[in-house]
Design an enzyme around this catalytic site. Structure first.
Site, PDB file in Angstrom:
ATOM      1  N   HIS A  64       0.765   0.374 -13.426  1.00  0.00           N
ATOM      2  CA  HIS A  64       2.034  -1.331 -13.749  1.00  0.00           C
ATOM      3  C   HIS A  64       3.166  -0.420 -13.545  1.00  0.00           C
ATOM      4  CE1 HIS A  64       2.064  -4.932 -15.010  1.00  0.00           C
ATOM      5  NE2 HIS A  64       3.062  -4.191 -16.063  1.00  0.00           N
TER       6      HIS A  64
ATOM      7  N   ILE B 227      -7.752  -9.293 -11.134  1.00  0.00           N
ATOM      8  CA  ILE B 227      -8.702  -8.734 -12.205  1.00  0.00           C
ATOM      9  C   ILE B 227     -10.343  -8.449 -12.347  1.00  0.00           C
ATOM     10  CG2 ILE B 227      -9.081  -9.292 -14.958  1.00  0.00           C
ATOM     11  CD1 ILE B 227      -6.195 -10.857 -14.771  1.00  0.00           C
ATOM     12  N   LEU B 228     -10.891  -7.477 -12.439  1.00  0.00           N
ATOM     13  CA  LEU B 228     -12.185  -7.502 -12.663  1.00  0.00           C
ATOM     14  C   LEU B 228     -12.764  -7.767 -13.299  1.00  0.00           C
ATOM     15  CD1 LEU B 228     -11.119  -3.672 -10.478  1.00  0.00           C
ATOM     16  CD2 LEU B 228     -12.328  -5.805  -9.407  1.00  0.00           C
TER      17      LEU B 228
ATOM     18  N   GLY C 209       1.235  -1.142   0.092  1.00  0.00           N
ATOM     19  CA  GLY C 209      -0.138  -0.193  -0.112  1.00  0.00           C
ATOM     20  C   GLY C 209       0.706   1.045   0.021  1.00  0.00           C
TER      21      GLY C 209
ATOM     22  N   ASN D  39      -5.290   2.359 -13.193  1.00  0.00           N
ATOM     23  CA  ASN D  39      -4.409   1.444 -12.752  1.00  0.00           C
ATOM     24  C   ASN D  39      -3.186   2.228 -12.785  1.00  0.00           C
ATOM     25  OD1 ASN D  39      -3.385  -0.907 -11.583  1.00  0.00           O
ATOM     26  ND2 ASN D  39      -2.802  -2.058 -13.476  1.00  0.00           N
TER      27      ASN D  39
ATOM     28  N   ASN E   1       1.486   3.349  -2.432  1.00  0.00           N
ATOM     29  CA  ASN E   1       1.490   3.703  -3.751  1.00  0.00           C
ATOM     30  C   ASN E   1       0.120   4.668  -3.182  1.00  0.00           C
ATOM     31  OD1 ASN E   1       2.177   4.023  -6.093  1.00  0.00           O
ATOM     32  ND2 ASN E   1       2.320   2.609  -6.010  1.00  0.00           N
TER      33      ASN E   1
ATOM     34  N   MET F 285      -4.008  -6.925  -7.425  1.00  0.00           N
ATOM     35  CA  MET F 285      -3.717  -8.293  -7.901  1.00  0.00           C
ATOM     36  C   MET F 285      -5.012  -9.346  -8.328  1.00  0.00           C
ATOM     37  SD  MET F 285      -0.461  -7.003  -7.800  1.00  0.00           S
ATOM     38  CE  MET F 285       0.996  -7.619  -8.250  1.00  0.00           C
TER      39      MET F 285
END
Ligand code: GAR
Length: 193
Positions: free
Chosen positions: A114, A97-98, A20, A112, A22, A95
């Site tokens: 990356h 995937i929606l 966490g 997001n 970010n 981590m």
């Protein structure tokens, strides 16, 4: 880009799975109250995520959902997002995937981060693959989320040089520092702030 009408507040939910850092940088940036953006909710798929502590530290509501039952988790999640009047979702080391259906409901409102210069090195083990390919540069990307992995419209990128002595760990650490600066800037850019 998302258009703001008048002086609406933008309520944000940040999704995490781990450390966490970010999340912390987003909270701190928006706490300066220079912009009408608020971190209203912390969401995690992992009850042991270290980043959940920032909910206690900064007094922000946090919720954990079991993504092993993804449909149910997303259903409950949508209720919470609506209840808290969330306009923006920031995935920050989340981590899971929606689903396409979920993404559709928040189209253009999910960001997001990356740790690569997308469209290069989508997916996992980014730094290892970058080093194996002897790349000269790497970096990080903030992009809108669509139904394909790490593929939505790029909002901002930050590029750094790779050193000969770099390991996946040292590269990840340097890029993470860039991420902390890039993510808040990308949110502002999305809202033309
Ligand atoms: C960050 O490096 C982020 O870019 C990456 O996970 C880390 C989370 O760190 N995300 C992904 O790899 C997503 N595909 P944090 O929990 O300290 O913010």
């Amino acid at each position: 880009m998302v258009r703001l009408t008048g002086f609406n507040n933008i309520n944000t939910a940040v999704f995490i799975s781990g450390t966490g850092s970010n999340l912390k940088s987003l909270i701190k940036f928006f706490k300066r109250r220079k912009y009408p953006i608020y971190t209203k909710l912390i969401i995690s798929d992992n009850s042991k995520a270290k980043g959940l502590k920032y909910g206690n530290i900064f007094k922000i509501k946090k919720k954990v959902f079991n993504f092993k039952k993804k449909n149910l988790a997303e259903k409950k999640l949508l209720v919470q997002l609506k209840k808290n009047n969330i306009q923006l979702i920031c995935l920050a080391g989340f981590m899971k995937i929606l689903s396409k259906n979920f993404v559709k409901k928040f189209k253009g409102k999910i960001l997001n981060i990356h740790p690569s210069l997308l469209p290069k090195y989508k997916g996992l083990n980014t730094h290892q693959r970058v080093l194996q390919n002897n790349e000269k540069y790497s970096g990080c990307t903030v992009h809108l989320v669509n139904s394909k992995l790490d593929s939505g419209k790029i909002i901002l990128q930050s590029k750094i040089k790779i050193y000969k002595k770099d390991t996946p760990k040292s590269l990840a650490a340097r890029i993470l520092k860039e991420e902390h600066k890039l993510y808040p800037k990308a949110v502002l850019k999305l809202f033309n702030l």
